[in-house]
Design an enzyme around this catalytic site. Structure first.
Site, short mmCIF file in Angstrom:
data_model
loop_
_atom_site.label_atom_id
_atom_site.label_comp_id
_atom_site.label_asym_id
_atom_site.label_seq_id
_atom_site.Cartn_x
_atom_site.Cartn_y
_atom_site.Cartn_z
N ARG A 303 -11.00 -12.50 8.79
CA ARG A 303 -11.77 -13.37 7.97
C ARG A 303 -12.20 -14.65 8.74
O ARG A 303 -13.23 -15.05 8.54
CB ARG A 303 -10.69 -14.02 6.70
CG ARG A 303 -10.54 -12.74 5.72
CD ARG A 303 -9.75 -13.03 4.55
NE ARG A 303 -9.84 -11.97 3.64
CZ ARG A 303 -8.78 -12.04 2.59
NH1 ARG A 303 -7.99 -12.69 2.23
NH2 ARG A 303 -8.98 -10.87 1.57
N TYR A 431 -18.02 -8.79 2.82
CA TYR A 431 -16.91 -7.97 3.50
C TYR A 431 -15.70 -8.99 3.77
O TYR A 431 -15.73 -10.10 3.87
CB TYR A 431 -17.28 -6.98 4.54
CG TYR A 431 -18.02 -7.45 5.71
CD1 TYR A 431 -18.11 -8.92 6.16
CD2 TYR A 431 -18.71 -6.69 6.38
CE1 TYR A 431 -18.78 -9.06 7.45
CE2 TYR A 431 -19.46 -6.97 7.70
CZ TYR A 431 -19.33 -8.23 8.13
OH TYR A 431 -19.88 -8.61 9.26
N GLU A 432 -14.58 -8.35 4.28
CA GLU A 432 -13.36 -8.86 4.47
C GLU A 432 -12.92 -9.80 3.27
O GLU A 432 -12.41 -10.62 3.49
CB GLU A 432 -13.56 -9.75 5.83
CG GLU A 432 -13.58 -8.90 6.88
CD GLU A 432 -12.80 -7.78 7.19
OE1 GLU A 432 -11.54 -8.06 6.68
OE2 GLU A 432 -13.05 -6.89 7.87
N GLY A 433 -13.08 -9.39 2.06
CA GLY A 433 -12.71 -10.19 0.88
C GLY A 433 -13.89 -10.81 0.39
O GLY A 433 -14.36 -11.62 1.22
N GLN A 438 -12.02 -15.07 -1.79
CA GLN A 438 -11.26 -16.06 -1.18
C GLN A 438 -11.24 -17.45 -1.91
O GLN A 438 -10.15 -17.97 -1.74
CB GLN A 438 -12.73 -16.45 -0.06
CG GLN A 438 -13.21 -15.34 0.84
CD GLN A 438 -12.13 -14.89 1.73
OE1 GLN A 438 -11.09 -15.53 2.06
NE2 GLN A 438 -12.20 -13.44 1.95
#
Lengths: 553, 553
Positions: A303, A431-433, A438
């Site tokens: 992240r 992406y990555e959450g 977040q």
């Protein structure tokens, strides 16, 4: 407006590491001295690689993309006839230069062949690489995530077998999380791990959106895969972490492979794969049913890395737009001199610098937590990670879009390269959450869980640098209290304003970082004008987002 | 948040025309009655065409794009062997449906085969068409611009010869303005018009970024071309307007054609042509050296039309995102129910509605000025045109980007269609005068020239609908005074905050329109919740932009 000296990203990074976030001070305290000259030397090397080798092929890589093709007959292993993925031809040389330079192991443990340098230096290097070609930079970024996860969760024997290959870059790594029915809700994933009776497991299932899942740059790929054991409880408490190599130790092809590539808006040369596991041989890593925790180690590093991608795309947009505006004349003078174009360029540069500094501040907190075991720093990086991931990637899109605008009609064509920056940058908030995830992570896990203690500590620390920043910090403190109250009373209301709260945090903390840079330069006029532009013109955006938080308050 | 009844764009348009901007009232005053039922009938027809015929091929059109190919031998005319441009195969049927429905002549004079309906109805129809397929919708939009310019500047004999073909849609029209060295600065253009001794002219030069400059949908295309006469003064006072048909009256191919297509980020199926004029036979339209004024008539109509494209792309993004969020489940419920997703959807819908209403308010002012000869309405449309063009297209991008975000990973793939909306929408802030040019037009030509009179009249008229809008109007009035003072003292400073000022105008006027819609519905709960969301959460963005204006004040 006076025209400031236009620094390069490598100059900004060197100044920021040495003078703003004080990496040398941290390194000295940790007993592994690293001076400004050494930092500058590493950045210079990385900058040369990025500018001279990687960046020139960026548009060609975009046009070529990643191409799915049937594997030639000699590749047919026991796992079936899996299709191969062909990346742009020049990527092979680039990747060789990357591993020959020892870049993949920059921060890895020396025992596995790494250089053991601070994570902050990796962030700086990855900004330069991602800015040169985001699609290419994703391959090292994913490998780094795998290294992090294995360093944290694997047994000594597993680390010994796998890490040297990943650290050298000879093998690459992936994160196999998402499934068609399980996106933001990983608890819904279904991939099964069946014990093979010899201590190993056979993986059965389908993963999607697997970045660099299959490619032609490395001899082997280690897939880190989330899956369920037969007796696993449902939901997120029943997920375990497995490692499945593409090529098995005895040279056989494992029963896994690429089932298709996504056709995407950007990062065309980064293969986004459907990965099929058809009884693939795998090893358990860490405790059964504790895979999500292990994967979060990987995801947190990733992240931060994605936030840095936002900075890198902003930096590329700045470079392209400034060059175009300096060379394109209308009415007998460069368009850069027209006030509205100058305004766009300065907004792009100041926002990108603020995002860069914030990402480095977070990286230094990560190093401080790891190298010194500092609990306050651990809370700080936990707090800053969602802000850096979301705010820096949202700003990357804004800056890339302004970059298109500076180019006028040429910006909308694919020749200038500005459009590609916007297309590439658009993935980072997803992406990555997603950035929405977040924001909820920030409000629910990072702020509410300690009743705002870490956030208040940060806001208190930031005070006293600049009056306008102080006023914004005070407003943010009130917003924090409102978010906490909402979270206690009506969690849905808090989640409904979480994105606005995160955005306000980013604008205020970005202003704080710029004010620090301006103070640190001592009148050198590289950053003062940018800080002034930001604090006068852009910081008010924080108040607009705080007004949204007040709706829930 | 309560879920409001989700209206369709056609429902919104019908309600807005009948109840918010009162098109029936205007039509009655103008002596050409047009009731809500007639309006609804036109919208229903247009909506059917857009939904059933145009929209289904949108993604296929994007994939196919516009393709340059050598003309077959039988097309070789005296003008040389010009390449042909092949548009998506289904466009031929769509265009036939468009002209058979009489849509091209909706607002044109009945004497030339038009229906003589108000411009506001054209705006509404074009939102639906552009939303269905922006690339396709550009062809009628450009033809409409040519019709407008010729109605204004051509002689009765010229109108008689050309307009019936354009009004029927049998021929299409283009605007040939930009040259490689002359973008925002049209005064720098070099295309030459050489008298042929028989009252006509031969055009020599190269034009770029010519939308639908060459294509396969119509038998002929009339190019409206800006060029210089041999004795023309330099700069923008030496530009004349010419008409050059692709096919000459005697059937010969004129010496003009497509020299290449741009490879673009979006609107792939709309051919963006390099047009070469190699002695093309042309006629002068209007007075020599007065071409820019005539072309501005065309550009103003086109600017309003481009603002409407921003609304249309927002509307498409809303439709795709709402459908996806309703159908995609995570954690056992549709993601639309998660507070942050619900927030994005509501932001998308409220901003799109505000932009739609503002574009219609501007269109009604245009009709009032034309049909009633109302001088105040003429000042109003002059004032609103740059705001609608820039604010509605910037918001179109915001909404399209949120639409991608709602889709998560699927949004970044080209399968969902959301990415295409963002790629297509990105051109609208650039063409027909960049949004930066719009901001300068607003400040210099529309506000400063009458010392703010038209703007103050608008702000005064808007008062009294809603307290938060009133407060924002008061702030905007102060900002207007600051901009006027800056413009008098330091024009560059005023230009440097012009974009922020325009954006603030858009946010405040959009809030005013939504408040009017909520008041007009009388508690029907279609628009009240959207207005509340906008006024509580989004209107504060105006204050952030006004803070930027204060920097120059």
């Amino acid at each position: 407006m006076t025209t400031p000296h236009l620094t390069t990203p490598a100059e900004d990074l060197g100044f920021a590491l040495a003078r703003v976030v004080d990496l040398p001070g941290l390194a000295a305290t940790a007993g592994a001295p690293l001076g400004p000259d050494e930092i500058a030397a590493v950045l210079e090397e990385a900058d040369r690689l990025a500018r001279e080798r990687i960046a020139p092929g960026r548009q060609e890589a975009d046009r070529h993309g990643a191409v799915l093709e049937q594997a030639p007959p000699e590749d047919r292993g026991d796992g079936g006839n899996w299709p191969a993925v062909r990346t742009p031809p020049h990527y092979r040389d680039l990747y060789r230069a990357w591993i020959e330079g020892g870049w993949q192991g920059l921060t890895a443990e020396p025992g596995h062949g790494g250089q053991g340098l601070p994570q902050t230096l990796w962030s700086a290097v990855m900004e330069l690489v991602s800015s040169a070609d985001m699609a290419f930079g994703l391959c090292p970024l994913l490998s780094m995530g795998a290294i992090e996860a294995l360093q944290h969760a694997a047994t000594p024997a597993q680390r010994e077998r796998w890490l040297p290959h990943l650290v050298s870059g000879e093998w690459t790594g992936t994160m196999c999380l998402t499934e068609p029915q399980a996106g933001s809700d990983l608890g819904a994933l279904r991939t099964r791990a069946v014990p093979d009776g010899r201590g190993g497991y056979a993986l059965h299932g389908q993963k999607i959106f697997i970045t660099w899942g299959e490619h032609d740059l490395a001899a082997n790929t280690l897939h880190l895969v989330l899956a369920r054991l037969p007796d696993a409880p449902p939901g997120s408490r029943g997920i375990s972490l497995f490692v499945a190599p593409k090529v098995l130790p005895d040279g056989r092809r494992n029963a896994l492979g690429c089932g298709g590539l996504e056709r995407k808006m950007g990062i065309h040369a980064s293969p986004t794969c459907v990965m099929l596991f058809e009884g693939a041989e795998a090893e358990l890593v860490g405790e059964p049913n504790r895979g999500l925790a292990a994967m979060f180690v990987m995801m947190n590093a990733a992240r931060l890395g994605v936030g840095v991608e936002g900075v890198g795309q902003g930096a590329r947009a700045v470079a392209l737009a400034e060059a175009y505006a300096a060379g394109r004349e209308q009415g007998g003078r460069p368009i850069a001199e027209y006030p509205d174009v100058a305004r766009m360029l300065r907004e792009m540069r100041s926002v990108t610098l603020a995002a860069r500094l914030l990402a480095l501040e977070a990286s230094v907190a990560l190093d401080r937590a790891r190298l010194l075991g500092d609990a306050a720093a651990a809370a700080r990086i936990a707090l800053l990670t969602p802000i850096v991931k979301a705010w820096c990637t949202d700003r990357g899109i804004d800056v890339a879009s302004l970059g298109v605008q500076v180019h006028g009609g040429a910006g909308f064509t694919e020749d200038a390269g500005a459009a590609q920056v916007l297309r590439d940058a658009r993935i980072a908030p997803i992406y990555e959450g997603t950035n929405g995830i977040q924001a909820i992570d920030l409000v629910v896990r990072k702020v509410a869980r300690d009743s705002g203690a870490a956030m208040r500590a940060l806001l208190a620390e930031a005070r006293g640098v600049e009056p306008r920043v102080d006023a914004a910090l005070a407003a943010l403190e009130r917003a924090t209290a409102l978010v906490l109250a909402a979270q206690a009373r009506d969690p849905a209301a808090a989640e409904g304003v979480a994105a606005a709260y995160l955005d306000a945090c980013g604008w205020v903390l970005g202003g704080w970082m710029l004010a620090r840079a301006a103070a640190a330069e001592g009148g050198a006029e590289r950053y003062g004008a940018l800080a002034e532009f930001y604090l006068g013109r852009l910081l008010p955006r924080a108040a607009a987002r705080i007004a949204e938080v007040e709706v829930a308050g």
